[in-house]
Design a protein around this motif. Structure first.
Motif, PDB file in Angstrom:
ATOM      1  N   VAL A 274      21.987   3.984 -40.199  1.00 51.15           N
ATOM      2  CA  VAL A 274      21.394   3.093 -41.199  1.00 51.15           C
ATOM      3  C   VAL A 274      20.972   1.793 -40.514  1.00 51.15           C
ATOM      4  O   VAL A 274      21.731   1.242 -39.708  1.00 51.15           O
ATOM      5  N   ARG A 275      19.769   1.309 -40.831  1.00 54.36           N
ATOM      6  CA  ARG A 275      19.338   0.019 -40.308  1.00 54.36           C
ATOM      7  C   ARG A 275      18.254  -0.568 -41.196  1.00 54.36           C
ATOM      8  O   ARG A 275      17.474   0.157 -41.820  1.00 54.36           O
ATOM      9  N   ASN A 276      18.217  -1.885 -41.240  1.00 52.53           N
ATOM     10  CA  ASN A 276      17.167  -2.571 -41.975  1.00 52.53           C
ATOM     11  C   ASN A 276      15.857  -2.539 -41.199  1.00 52.53           C
ATOM     12  O   ASN A 276      15.828  -2.833 -40.003  1.00 52.53           O
ATOM     13  N   LEU A 277      14.780  -2.195 -41.872  1.00 51.65           N
ATOM     14  CA  LEU A 277      13.445  -2.331 -41.310  1.00 51.65           C
ATOM     15  C   LEU A 277      12.902  -3.731 -41.587  1.00 51.65           C
ATOM     16  O   LEU A 277      12.147  -4.279 -40.786  1.00 51.65           O
ATOM     17  N   GLN A 278      13.273  -4.276 -42.734  1.00 52.62           N
ATOM     18  CA  GLN A 278      12.942  -5.644 -43.119  1.00 52.62           C
ATOM     19  C   GLN A 278      14.186  -6.250 -43.759  1.00 52.62           C
ATOM     20  O   GLN A 278      14.949  -5.553 -44.434  1.00 52.62           O
TER      21      GLN A 278
ATOM     22  N   THR B 100      19.867 -15.738 -58.113  1.00 53.67           N
ATOM     23  CA  THR B 100      20.786 -14.689 -58.557  1.00 53.67           C
ATOM     24  C   THR B 100      20.053 -13.367 -58.682  1.00 53.67           C
ATOM     25  O   THR B 100      18.829 -13.297 -58.630  1.00 53.67           O
ATOM     26  N   GLY B 101      20.814 -12.301 -58.880  1.00 47.20           N
ATOM     27  CA  GLY B 101      20.223 -10.994 -59.088  1.00 47.20           C
ATOM     28  C   GLY B 101      20.159 -10.170 -57.825  1.00 47.20           C
ATOM     29  O   GLY B 101      20.778 -10.473 -56.806  1.00 47.20           O
ATOM     30  N   MET B 102      19.377  -9.105 -57.881  1.00 55.12           N
ATOM     31  CA  MET B 102      19.235  -8.183 -56.762  1.00 55.12           C
ATOM     32  C   MET B 102      18.176  -8.697 -55.793  1.00 55.12           C
ATOM     33  O   MET B 102      17.411  -9.606 -56.114  1.00 55.12           O
ATOM     34  N   PRO B 103      18.101  -8.110 -54.586  1.00 54.23           N
ATOM     35  CA  PRO B 103      17.079  -8.540 -53.630  1.00 54.23           C
ATOM     36  C   PRO B 103      15.672  -8.398 -54.201  1.00 54.23           C
ATOM     37  O   PRO B 103      15.377  -7.462 -54.963  1.00 54.23           O
ATOM     38  N   SER B 104      14.806  -9.308 -53.816  1.00 55.62           N
ATOM     39  CA  SER B 104      13.409  -9.258 -54.247  1.00 55.62           C
ATOM     40  C   SER B 104      12.506  -8.707 -53.149  1.00 55.62           C
ATOM     41  O   SER B 104      11.314  -8.477 -53.378  1.00 55.62           O
ATOM     42  N   ALA B 105      13.061  -8.501 -51.945  1.00 52.13           N
ATOM     43  CA  ALA B 105      12.291  -7.949 -50.829  1.00 52.13           C
ATOM     44  C   ALA B 105      13.259  -7.314 -49.844  1.00 52.13           C
ATOM     45  O   ALA B 105      14.451  -7.609 -49.845  1.00 52.13           O
ATOM     46  N   GLY B 106      12.721  -6.439 -48.988  1.00 56.44           N
ATOM     47  CA  GLY B 106      13.536  -5.821 -47.950  1.00 56.44           C
ATOM     48  C   GLY B 106      13.359  -4.317 -47.896  1.00 56.44           C
ATOM     49  O   GLY B 106      12.857  -3.691 -48.840  1.00 56.44           O
ATOM     50  N   ALA B 107      13.754  -3.721 -46.781  1.00 59.81           N
ATOM     51  CA  ALA B 107      13.651  -2.274 -46.607  1.00 59.81           C
ATOM     52  C   ALA B 107      14.757  -1.794 -45.686  1.00 59.81           C
ATOM     53  O   ALA B 107      15.129  -2.469 -44.720  1.00 59.81           O
ATOM     54  N   LEU B 108      15.274  -0.602 -45.980  1.00 60.05           N
ATOM     55  CA  LEU B 108      16.384  -0.004 -45.245  1.00 60.05           C
ATOM     56  C   LEU B 108      16.048   1.459 -44.995  1.00 60.05           C
ATOM     57  O   LEU B 108      15.614   2.159 -45.914  1.00 60.05           O
ATOM     58  N   ILE B 109      16.228   1.940 -43.763  1.00 60.26           N
ATOM     59  CA  ILE B 109      15.993   3.347 -43.471  1.00 60.26           C
ATOM     60  C   ILE B 109      17.313   4.041 -43.165  1.00 60.26           C
ATOM     61  O   ILE B 109      18.183   3.480 -42.486  1.00 60.26           O
ATOM     62  N   VAL B 110      17.464   5.238 -43.712  1.00 62.21           N
ATOM     63  CA  VAL B 110      18.630   6.084 -43.448  1.00 62.21           C
ATOM     64  C   VAL B 110      18.133   7.307 -42.696  1.00 62.21           C
ATOM     65  O   VAL B 110      17.313   8.075 -43.216  1.00 62.21           O
ATOM     66  N   GLU B 111      18.613   7.495 -41.471  1.00 63.96           N
ATOM     67  CA  GLU B 111      18.135   8.581 -40.632  1.00 63.96           C
ATOM     68  C   GLU B 111      19.175   9.684 -40.551  1.00 63.96           C
ATOM     69  O   GLU B 111      20.338   9.436 -40.224  1.00 63.96           O
ATOM     70  N   GLY B 112      18.734  10.909 -40.857  1.00 69.70           N
ATOM     71  CA  GLY B 112      19.598  12.075 -40.799  1.00 69.70           C
ATOM     72  C   GLY B 112      19.128  13.044 -39.734  1.00 69.70           C
ATOM     73  O   GLY B 112      18.409  12.677 -38.810  1.00 69.70           O
ATOM     74  N   ALA B 113      19.525  14.309 -39.875  1.00 65.98           N
ATOM     75  CA  ALA B 113      19.127  15.344 -38.923  1.00 65.98           C
ATOM     76  C   ALA B 113      17.670  15.698 -39.162  1.00 65.98           C
ATOM     77  O   ALA B 113      17.336  16.356 -40.148  1.00 65.98           O
ATOM     78  N   SER B 114      16.772  15.226 -38.273  1.00 64.55           N
ATOM     79  CA  SER B 114      15.325  15.502 -38.362  1.00 64.55           C
ATOM     80  C   SER B 114      14.770  15.171 -39.729  1.00 64.55           C
ATOM     81  O   SER B 114      13.903  15.884 -40.265  1.00 64.55           O
ATOM     82  N   SER B 115      15.242  14.086 -40.320  1.00 65.79           N
ATOM     83  CA  SER B 115      14.818  13.682 -41.658  1.00 65.79           C
ATOM     84  C   SER B 115      15.245  12.246 -41.896  1.00 65.79           C
ATOM     85  O   SER B 115      16.127  11.725 -41.198  1.00 65.79           O
ATOM     86  N   SER B 116      14.616  11.591 -42.877  1.00 62.48           N
ATOM     87  CA  SER B 116      14.979  10.215 -43.184  1.00 62.48           C
ATOM     88  C   SER B 116      14.526   9.861 -44.595  1.00 62.48           C
ATOM     89  O   SER B 116      13.647  10.515 -45.169  1.00 62.48           O
ATOM     90  N   VAL B 117      15.149   8.804 -45.141  1.00 60.23           N
ATOM     91  CA  VAL B 117      14.707   8.233 -46.403  1.00 60.23           C
ATOM     92  C   VAL B 117      14.686   6.717 -46.244  1.00 60.23           C
ATOM     93  O   VAL B 117      15.603   6.144 -45.651  1.00 60.23           O
ATOM     94  N   THR B 118      13.621   6.099 -46.720  1.00 60.99           N
ATOM     95  CA  THR B 118      13.459   4.654 -46.627  1.00 60.99           C
ATOM     96  C   THR B 118      13.537   4.034 -48.007  1.00 60.99           C
ATOM     97  O   THR B 118      12.836   4.465 -48.933  1.00 60.99           O
ATOM     98  N   LEU B 119      14.421   3.074 -48.139  1.00 60.97           N
ATOM     99  CA  LEU B 119      14.570   2.308 -49.376  1.00 60.97           C
ATOM    100  C   LEU B 119      13.758   1.028 -49.223  1.00 60.97           C
ATOM    101  O   LEU B 119      13.994   0.251 -48.303  1.00 60.97           O
ATOM    102  N   THR B 120      12.790   0.812 -50.117  1.00 64.17           N
ATOM    103  CA  THR B 120      11.990  -0.409 -50.110  1.00 64.17           C
ATOM    104  C   THR B 120      12.154  -1.104 -51.449  1.00 64.17           C
ATOM    105  O   THR B 120      12.016  -0.472 -52.504  1.00 64.17           O
ATOM    106  N   VAL B 121      12.482  -2.396 -51.410  1.00 64.41           N
ATOM    107  CA  VAL B 121      12.597  -3.166 -52.648  1.00 64.41           C
ATOM    108  C   VAL B 121      11.198  -3.352 -53.212  1.00 64.41           C
ATOM    109  O   VAL B 121      10.344  -3.998 -52.598  1.00 64.41           O
ATOM    110  N   ALA B 122      10.953  -2.752 -54.380  1.00 69.63           N
ATOM    111  CA  ALA B 122       9.644  -2.871 -55.012  1.00 69.63           C
ATOM    112  C   ALA B 122       9.528  -4.170 -55.796  1.00 69.63           C
ATOM    113  O   ALA B 122       8.450  -4.753 -55.901  1.00 69.63           O
TER     114      ALA B 122
END
Length: 336
Positions: free
Chosen positions: A271-275, A282-304
């Motif tokens: 797991v690592r932040n891309l941004q 207060t509240g949740m993040p308003s910006a940022g991105a995190l990628i989770v890398e698995g076995a030959s696959s990944s999912v990227t979380l981007t704050v919309a």
């Protein structure tokens, strides 16, 4: 004493070298097979849960800068996940910022917490008036309630790299090495139990400007909601950097996450932040991105937005998006 304030994946690189043999008959050497990933796959069926678990793990260390902001400005930043660093800062502040009997080496003190329960303090200190290099404090919490959080277990800390007066000044630096032993934090219906080590390096520039670096070799957390076990996670070789500038808080993290949940079973991901995650007020993040890398696959979380996230699945881990999911924060966080 007035104005007393206190703060408180590693991707393993496998180098394969094949020695070219000068065998008879002119035959070339056979290339080695590609390395086999020890990570778990990210699939269309589990991508949301994988990302939610990664964000929850990052929050345990990544909300550190948000916690710092709360101490500096008095603003309570509402987060859906429990930060490990915040109660550390609360307990150490309470141990040192005493208006009654001061900390003394070899003297065990027990005092009431503001919301009920107690803490017991065993300390080795150089001065009664300030925090000094080499100070060591062991704090045992017994149903200690501070700012709505209920704390139990043992926290051991030692201090180094101190400059300035941490108790009476807005300008100082410090490093705190912490160790958690059967330590738990309950906030509302959620409880996180923690074991392991954590180094917290802080730089306080002024009343609303600061930075923090959190790192450690291993941090084990178990998360419960309404008494039911949700997830057990181990963060290996983890690190986080964060900063506070007025009401704006940023944080970025990197770690290897392994563990078990009833929905995912056994898992392992990087797991690592891309941004950086950015929170304003207060509240949740308003910006940022995190990628989770698995076995030959990944999912990227981007704050919309401050109300939602976008999840982009790359089924082959090559950056080609094969599935996109948009979720509200509340739905995403409950997807563990």
């Amino acid at each position: 004493m007035n104005n007393r304030h206190f703060l408180l994946s590693a991707t393993a690189v496998l180098v394969l070298s094949a020695c070219g043999g000068g065998g008879g008959g002119g035959g070339g050497s056979t290339p080695p097979p590609p390395p086999v990933s020890t990570h778990s796959p990210v699939t269309p069926a589990n991508a949301t849960r994988v990302a939610s678990n990664a964000y929850a793990a990052a929050s345990a260390i990544g909300d550190s800068s948000t916690s710092l902001n709360g101490f500096l400005t008095g603003v309570s930043v509402g987060r859906a996940n429990i930060s490990v660093v915040s109660p550390v800062l609360k307990l150490v502040k309470q141990a040192y910022a005493r208006d009654g009997q001061p900390l003394l080496t070899g003297v065990t003190l027990t005092e009431a917490c503001t919301g009920g329960g107690t803490i017991t303090i065993d300390a080795t200190v150089r001065s009664q008036d300030t925090i000094s290099n080499g100070d060591a404090v062991k704090i045992t919490a017994n149903n200690c309630v501070e700012d709505g959080d209920t704390l139990n277990g043992v926290l051991g800390t030692t201090f180094s790299n101190i400059t300035g007066d941490m108790l009476n000044s807005w300008t100082w630096t410090a490093t705190m090495d912490a160790r958690f032993t059967q330590f738990s934090i309950r906030s509302g219906s959620e409880t996180v139990s923690v074991n392991g080590d954590m180094k917290i390096a802080m730089i306080q520039t002024n009343a609303t400007t600061s930075s923090v670096t959190v790192s450690g070799s291993s941090l084990q957390t178990t998360e419960q909601r309404s008494g039911m076990n949700l997830a057990s996670r181990n963060l290996s070789d983890y690190s986080m950097t964060g900063s506070t500038r007025g009401s704006t808080v940023t944080s970025t993290a990197s770690f290897t996450m392994s563990g078990n949940t009833s929905a995912l079973g056994q898992f392992s991901y990087s797991v690592r932040n891309l941004q950086p995650f950015v929170t304003n007020g207060t509240g949740m993040p308003s910006a940022g991105a995190l990628i989770v890398e698995g076995a030959s696959s990944s999912v990227t979380l981007t704050v919309a937005s401050a109300t939602g996230v976008r999840l982009d699945l790359s089924a082959k881990g090559d950056g080609v998006i094969t599935q996109t999911t948009n979720l509200a924060w509340a739905e995403f966080l409950m997807s563990i």
